[in-house]
Write an enzyme that holds these catalytic residues in place. Structure first.
Site, PDB file in Angstrom:
ATOM      1  N   ILE A  60      17.358  14.451   8.247  1.00 16.50           N
ATOM      2  CA  ILE A  60      17.933  15.757   7.910  1.00 16.50           C
ATOM      3  C   ILE A  60      19.051  15.618   6.889  1.00 16.50           C
ATOM      4  O   ILE A  60      19.430  16.594   6.240  1.00 16.50           O
ATOM      5  CB  ILE A  60      18.455  16.493   9.162  1.00 16.50           C
ATOM      6  CG1 ILE A  60      19.651  15.769   9.793  1.00 16.50           C
ATOM      7  CG2 ILE A  60      17.349  16.713  10.174  1.00 16.50           C
ATOM      8  CD1 ILE A  60      20.354  16.579  10.865  1.00 16.50           C
ATOM      9  N   ASP A  61      19.591  14.403   6.716  1.00 17.00           N
ATOM     10  CA  ASP A  61      20.732  14.214   5.814  1.00 17.00           C
ATOM     11  C   ASP A  61      20.347  14.253   4.339  1.00 17.00           C
ATOM     12  O   ASP A  61      21.218  14.423   3.480  1.00 17.00           O
ATOM     13  CB  ASP A  61      21.429  12.882   6.115  1.00 17.00           C
ATOM     14  CG  ASP A  61      22.128  12.888   7.463  1.00 17.00           C
ATOM     15  OD1 ASP A  61      22.677  13.949   7.823  1.00 17.00           O
ATOM     16  OD2 ASP A  61      22.127  11.855   8.143  1.00 17.00           O
ATOM     17  N   ARG A  87      38.547  29.547  15.435  1.00 11.99           N
ATOM     18  CA  ARG A  87      37.599  29.072  16.435  1.00 11.99           C
ATOM     19  C   ARG A  87      36.646  28.056  15.791  1.00 11.99           C
ATOM     20  O   ARG A  87      36.417  28.084  14.582  1.00 11.99           O
ATOM     21  CB  ARG A  87      36.796  30.231  17.025  1.00 11.99           C
ATOM     22  CG  ARG A  87      37.633  31.210  17.836  1.00 11.99           C
ATOM     23  CD  ARG A  87      38.105  30.572  19.143  1.00 11.99           C
ATOM     24  NE  ARG A  87      38.819  31.535  19.963  1.00 11.99           N
ATOM     25  CZ  ARG A  87      40.127  31.747  19.906  1.00 11.99           C
ATOM     26  NH1 ARG A  87      40.866  31.072  19.028  1.00 11.99           N
ATOM     27  NH2 ARG A  87      40.696  32.622  20.708  1.00 11.99           N
TER      28      ARG A  87
END
Length: 252
Positions: free
Chosen positions: A31-32, A176
């Site tokens: 995925i990188d 957050r």
């Protein structure tokens, strides 16, 4: 023959096997998207789409609650996921391992945005980002879980919370954190990844059938091209400055 499917570590092992005389062919799956010699690895497009959808969803909370939302994504050495998904999702700042950032640089970018009347912000942070001190010293925030993985890499995790704490303390903006973690690695593949994986698989089997070993199949433009495994694992494909400068147009 052995067809090895994976990223830099897995194909690094395949290259060692090649040197020992094992008939091996590599297929780039990570995925990188950081393997050298191929425009895309399969898995990357799916991960980017998952992160982009998450950013879209988090936008709703950020805007309705006037919050700074930090989204931590995967990317130990390269920021391809963060940059592509951040651009697609309209992030207000994207932090990637290829770039250096001071604490004040991040604070000032978000503060200027709020001073212009924007009362929420989205910051996408790759897990491998390291911050340098405002004094320009070499000391960096080291964030990791205990221990190493099977390839000797430090287990990353926590940079998102560090950025959030730093921003909230300096600005007072409610902040957050969402850590997407392994959500990026699973689920339903995109059509692009399904087709690319199929094309890679057929090309790998064709190489075995022809007795051509020590290669990795790669996507160059729209063509599947075999390259030497040694070239594929020689160095990581990192985000270039020109692409990052394009994303910076939208920061703040």
């Amino acid at each position: 023959a052995l067809i090895v499917i994976g990223g830099e570590d897995t194909l690094g092992v395949a290259n060692k096997l090649k040197e020992l005389g094992v008939p091996v062919v590599g297929v780039p799956k990570t995925i990188d998207n950081d393997l050298n010699g191929t425009d895309y690895t399969f898995g990357f497009d799916t991960a980017v789409n998952i992160v982009t959808e998450a950013i879209d969803r988090i936008h709703t909370t950020a805007e309705s609650h006037n919050r700074v939302m930090i989204i931590e994504v995967m990317g130990r050495h390269s920021g391809w996921i963060a940059l592509h998904a951040g651009l697609a999702g309209g992030a207000d700042m994207i932090l990637i391992p290829e770039q250096q950032y001071t604490v004040s640089e991040i604070i000032n970018t978000i503060r200027k945005r709020h001073e212009r009347g924007k009362d929420f912000s989205i910051v996408v942070v790759a897990e491998g980002v390291q911050l340098i001190s405002d004094e320009g010293q070499d000391d960096e925030y080291v964030v990791s879980e205990g221990g190493l993985d099977e390839f000797g890499h430090v287990k990353l995790g926590g940079i998102g919370q560090l950025v959030a704490n730093t921003l909230e303390q300096a600005t007072g903006y409610e902040t957050r954190v969402t850590v997407l973690g392994h959500l990026q690695r699973g689920g339903t593949p995109t059509a692009f990844d399904r087709v690319l994986g199929t094309r890679f698989g057929i090309a790998a089997v064709d190489l075995v059938h022809e007795g051509i070993y020590g290669k990795m199949v790669s996507l160059q433009g729209n063509e599947i091209i075999p390259i030497d495994l040694a070239v594929a694992v020689d160095h990581l494909k990192l985000v270039d400055q020109e692409f990052y400068d394009l994303a910076k147009v939208f920061f703040g």
